[in-house]
Design an enzyme around this catalytic site. Structure first.
Site, PDB file in Angstrom:
ATOM      1  N   TYR A  99       0.718  -1.101  -0.056  1.00  4.63           N
ATOM      2  CA  TYR A  99      -0.012  -0.075   0.063  1.00  4.63           C
ATOM      3  C   TYR A  99       0.958   1.168  -0.026  1.00  4.63           C
ATOM      4  CZ  TYR A  99      -3.558  -3.637   0.800  1.00  4.63           C
ATOM      5  OH  TYR A  99      -4.454  -4.464   0.883  1.00  4.63           O
TER       6      TYR A  99
ATOM      7  N   ASP B  40       2.816 -13.322   5.326  1.00  2.00           N
ATOM      8  CA  ASP B  40       2.134 -12.470   6.758  1.00  2.00           C
ATOM      9  C   ASP B  40       1.256 -13.660   7.161  1.00  2.00           C
ATOM     10  OD1 ASP B  40       1.858 -10.304   8.160  1.00  2.00           O
ATOM     11  OD2 ASP B  40       0.106 -10.192   7.578  1.00  2.00           O
TER      12      ASP B  40
ATOM     13  N   ASP C 172     -21.407 -32.546   4.940  1.00  3.81           N
ATOM     14  CA  ASP C 172     -21.495 -32.906   3.594  1.00  3.81           C
ATOM     15  C   ASP C 172     -22.638 -33.904   3.263  1.00  3.81           C
ATOM     16  OD1 ASP C 172     -19.043 -31.660   3.500  1.00  3.81           O
ATOM     17  OD2 ASP C 172     -17.736 -33.413   3.616  1.00  3.81           O
TER      18      ASP C 172
HETATM   19  C1  LIG Z   1      -9.389 -12.168   7.163  1.00  2.00           C
HETATM   20  C2  LIG Z   1      -8.438 -11.436   7.488  1.00  2.00           C
HETATM   21  C3  LIG Z   1      -8.242 -10.137   6.992  1.00  2.00           C
HETATM   22  C4  LIG Z   1      -6.981  -9.328   7.142  1.00  2.00           C
HETATM   23  N1  LIG Z   1      -6.985  -7.913   6.884  1.00  2.00           N
HETATM   24  C5  LIG Z   1      -6.061  -7.215   7.188  1.00  2.00           C
HETATM   25  C6  LIG Z   1      -6.259  -5.808   7.107  1.00  2.00           C
HETATM   26  O1  LIG Z   1      -7.141  -5.030   6.775  1.00  2.00           O
HETATM   27  N2  LIG Z   1      -5.079  -5.088   7.534  1.00  2.00           N
HETATM   28  C7  LIG Z   1      -3.849  -5.486   7.751  1.00  2.00           C
HETATM   29  O2  LIG Z   1      -3.019  -4.802   8.282  1.00  2.00           O
HETATM   30  N3  LIG Z   1      -3.812  -6.935   7.851  1.00  2.00           N
HETATM   31  C8  LIG Z   1      -4.873  -7.590   7.733  1.00  2.00           C
HETATM   32  N4  LIG Z   1      -4.827  -8.964   7.838  1.00  2.00           N
HETATM   33  C9  LIG Z   1      -3.446  -9.576   8.397  1.00  2.00           C
HETATM   34  C10 LIG Z   1      -3.497  -9.702   9.769  1.00  2.00           C
HETATM   35  O3  LIG Z   1      -3.559  -8.642  10.403  1.00  2.00           O
HETATM   36  C11 LIG Z   1      -2.154 -10.356  10.384  1.00  2.00           C
HETATM   37  O4  LIG Z   1      -1.085  -9.475   9.953  1.00  2.00           O
HETATM   38  C12 LIG Z   1      -1.978 -11.980   9.710  1.00  2.00           C
HETATM   39  O5  LIG Z   1      -3.216 -12.514   9.694  1.00  2.00           O
HETATM   40  C13 LIG Z   1      -1.028 -12.829  10.671  1.00  2.00           C
HETATM   41  O6  LIG Z   1      -1.490 -12.735  11.904  1.00  2.00           O
HETATM   42  P1  LIG Z   1      -2.187 -13.965  12.540  1.00  2.00           P
HETATM   43  O7  LIG Z   1      -1.361 -15.104  12.434  1.00  2.00           O
HETATM   44  O8  LIG Z   1      -2.568 -13.818  13.881  1.00  2.00           O
HETATM   45  O9  LIG Z   1      -3.348 -14.289  11.818  1.00  2.00           O
HETATM   46  C14 LIG Z   1      -5.978  -9.843   7.717  1.00  2.00           C
HETATM   47  C15 LIG Z   1      -5.830 -11.160   7.847  1.00  2.00           C
HETATM   48  C16 LIG Z   1      -7.070 -12.168   8.089  1.00  2.00           C
HETATM   49  C17 LIG Z   1      -6.905 -13.413   8.375  1.00  2.00           C
END
Ligand SMILES: Cc1cc2nc3c(=O)[nH]c(=O)nc-3n(C[C@H](O)[C@H](O)[C@H](O)COP(=O)(O)O)c2cc1C
Ligand code: SF4
Length: 690
Positions: free
Chosen positions: A180, A270, A650
């Protein structure tokens, strides 16, 4: 139960600039598909996390300006005072439960197409995102930002920050992540500017510095200012003055943000699926940040184990435990640790169905947590369920994901439940699927439900018990729920994109045969037009088991749908590593005498290959014979006192595990409910001022 003192550290308050989080549990920014168009659903969804004990609960990405429009993806907006009212619903709800509310202010720059606003996108040097993911492709390229665009960006951030404060947010973000706009300034691939915003890292970081400064000024010391930044690319880049450009950046901005929220650069790294990344997978990239700032640091990594969380803090990696997916799978994760109920945590399985709902632009869905997104619409709470309306005994036939979820939720309501499973082990399809490469964590779907069921005295489970319709008529239950799963079919794929034209004969197999122990003959051809995980995972599994494997699909990629769940790039890598030959845009047209015939999707050019076994991973059909046998005998059902026979999971409509769990849960919620109350409430944007 009392909290384990080993986890006390997780419940220490953390000061973040002018505000204080009550503990170290931080629900990081993540979109949830509800946006400003479903403000009540969004508020209830975020509030549930606050109720579950998270110290901070953030929004998803929120556009600061109509020039940053991610349509059709589900982004929120904070463009005007009407948007303030929409977000205020969330902050009020989050505050009611004692958590801080954070908002991620976002500008998509050259990564968005502005399809709705039809404004020309902007980027530092006119470079756009040349995405290979169809969902992100577009043919609108950005224009180069001029000096006035930079001033306008800073003004838009400041205005949005003021609105965020007005909406009641406690933490306001500058977001420099994931392709971004501010991130685009940081990377030379995007930024070829020759003015004060290009060249050296200090110059490339100038926009981030200025965004932080204007945000601080706008919130006037009333909110904390956080920086969310992706560090993966920068960490891989050498720097003349530091260990990497990531180190240099953090040192440059050190204490300017009140909080560092650090993440990786692309969604597949990520937010990686558990198939390809373990808990804590970010550490190698972000482990240095805390050494270069005195501000608190939050990071993510699918954290579900309190010991891992404590380890991250003690080893000086993080101050706050960030979570997106673990907070979706279990909004009550912090409370459960606080109450010494770690074994009750519904751990995220890393399937990334949640991220697929973002790609689909719908309210977030979760395999483990069927209540997510339904808090307001259906009034579902992840930890509470209405008591039974009256006494009834329910027979659940089949102990796969749908049957187990159904039995558990019915049991919690207080019904007398009997589960009959034909196999010796519980789990249905997951008995086999969790043995496929990387899918062991999906076993958490079963483990958690088995653990919870074991505590219910009113649910009896019988294994190795295949029931016929006659057996069931003799059991005298009030309701029967058929959860007998689905079967893979030996159908081919028609160019009309439907499964048609049966292929029988020796050597033609399906995943059900492999699951039942059939050993395919080499060389094996796996023919996948299911497009989800099974085809790719099975090909890899067979190759790793010593078979010579060819993978064929009419789609453009292996496991084509898994682009939605961030898996697809790694599926291709895994197939290559296992020496599986991959044929895309190709269909199987015949198989006989040890030869499979393939046709190119577009030219119909034929090729023939030696093939011992053809494993077709295509259509699945409900295994609903038992349901049909029962419902064909209405008079006998009535005589036996059986008031209803239903199908779930299912056996009703084959799908992913997420659909099965949801279906089982919904049956349990709605049994004996007033039919008038079963229609989901419809959310709508708050009315606009004229
Ligand atoms: C459904 C979903 C939507 C996400 N939307 C965003 C977002 O809007 N902005 C952002 O910075 N990261 C977003 N992420 C990334 C998460 O903030 C995070 O960095 C990533 O899921 C890893 O963290 P976790 O292992 O705890 O899921 C999103 C992740 C998921 C699963
Ligand atoms: S959908 Fe899967 S990855 Fe996402 S939160 Fe739920 S269990 Fe975790």
């Amino acid at each position: 139960m009392a909290r384990n003192p080993r986890y006390d550290l997780l419940f220490e308050p953390v000061k973040i600039g002018p505000v204080t989080a009550r503990n170290r549990f931080y629900a990081v920014p993540h979109a949830a598909g509800m946006t400003n168009s479903m403000p009540q659903m969004r508020a209830a969804f975020r509030a549930t996390k606050a109720e579950g004990g998270w110290g901070v609960v953030c929004s998803g990405y929120v556009s600061i300006d109509p020039g940053s429009d991610d349509t059709p993806l589900p982004y929120a907006t904070l463009w005007d005072d009407d948007d303030v009212r929409s977000h205020a619903l969330m902050t009020e709800a989050v505050h009611r439960h004692g958590a801080l509310a954070g908002i991620e202010l976002w500008h998509g720059g050259g990564s968005v197409m502005n399809r709705l606003t039809r404004t020309a996108p902007i980027s530092p040097s006119g470079t756009g995102w040349m995405a290979t993911h169809v969902g992100f492709m577009g043919n609108q390229r950005p224009r180069v930002m001029e000096a006035q665009d930079i001033r306008a960006l800073l003004a838009a951030q400041a205005a949005a920050a003021r609105r965020a404060r007005q909406a009641g947010f406690d933490i306001v973000y500058v977001y420099a992540g994931m392709g971004y706009l501010p991130y685009e300034f940081l990377l030379p691939e995007w930024n070829a500017r020759t003015d004060a915003y290009g060249g050296s890292l200090a110059n490339r970081a100038r926009i981030v510095r200025e965004l932080l400064e204007v945000t601080h000024e706008a919130v006037g010391g009333r909110c904390a200012v956080a920086l969310r930044v992706s560090l993966e690319e920068l960490r891989a880049r050498p720097s003349a003055s530091a260990a990497s450009e990531a180190h240099e950046l953090v040192a440059l901005l050190a204490d300017l943000p009140d909080l560092w929220d650090v993440k990786l650069d692309s969604s597949p790294t990520d937010c990686p699926p558990s198939r390809f990344a373990a808990e804590g997978s970010h550490e190698g990239v972000i482990d240095f940040v805390k050494r270069l700032t005195s501000r608190p640091v939050v990071g993510v990594g699918r954290f579900t184990s309190p010991d891992t969380m404590v380890g991250q803090i003690r080893r000086g990696v993080l101050d706050l435990i960030g979570a997106a997916r673990p907070s979706i799978a279990d909004p009550f994760l912090p409370s459960k640790i606080d109450q010494g109920r770690e074994q009750d945590i519904r751990e995220c399985i890393g399937c990334n169905i949640c991220i697929s709902s973002w790609h689909d632009s719908v309210p977030v869905r979760c395999t483990q947590n069927p209540t997510i997104g339904e808090e307001w619409r259906r009034g579902w709470h992840p930890e509470r369920i209405a008591p039974a309306a009256g006494s009834a005994s329910i027979l659940v036939v089949g102990a796969g994901p749908a049957g187990l979820e159904c039995a558990l939720s019915l049991g919690r309501r207080g019904y007398e439940v009997t589960v009959a499973e034909a196999a010796e082990d519980l789990g249905g399809r997951l008995r086999f699927e969790t043995r496929l490469p990387g899918l062991a964590a999906w076993g958490r779907v079963l483990d958690w439900r088995r653990g919870q069921l074991a505590r219910l005295g009113n649910v009896a489970i019988y294994r190795g018990n295949r029931l016929s319709a006659d057996d069931i008529l003799g059991l005298g239950n009030t309701h029967v729920v058929v959860a007998t799963g689905a079967r893979w079919a030996k159908l081919l794929w028609s160019p009309l994109e439907v499964a048609a034209g049966s292929l029988a004969g020796p050597g033609v197999l399906t995943p059900d045969d492999i699951a039942a122990g059939t050993r395919p003959q080499d060389p094996v051809v796996v023919y996948d037009f299911d497009n989800y995980i099974m085809g790719g995972a099975l090909a890899e599994h067979l190759a790793r088991g010593g078979h010579s494997v060819r993978y064929v699909t009419p789609a453009g990629h292996a496991s084509a749908w898994t682009i939605m769940s961030n898996e697809q790039p790694q599926v291709h890598r895994a197939l290559a590593a296992a020496h599986v030959a991959v044929h895309t845009l190709t269909r199987v047209t015949g198989f006989e005498a040890g030869v499979v015939t393939l046709a190119s999707q577009f030219t119909d050019a034929l090729s023939r290959h030696e093939c011992g076994s053809l494993v077709i991973v295509g259509a699945r059909f409900a295994d609903d014979a038992l349901h049909a046998a029962l419902t064909a005998r209405p008079a006998e059902l009535a005589d036996a006192g059986i008031r209803s026979v239903a199908r779930i999971g299912d056996a009703l409509a084959p799908g992913a595990v997420v659909h099965a769990v949801y279906s089982g849960h919904r049956y349990a919620r709605e049994l004996d409910a007033d039919p008038a109350g079963l229609t989901a409430r419809r959310d709508a944007p708050l009315a606009r001022s004229a």
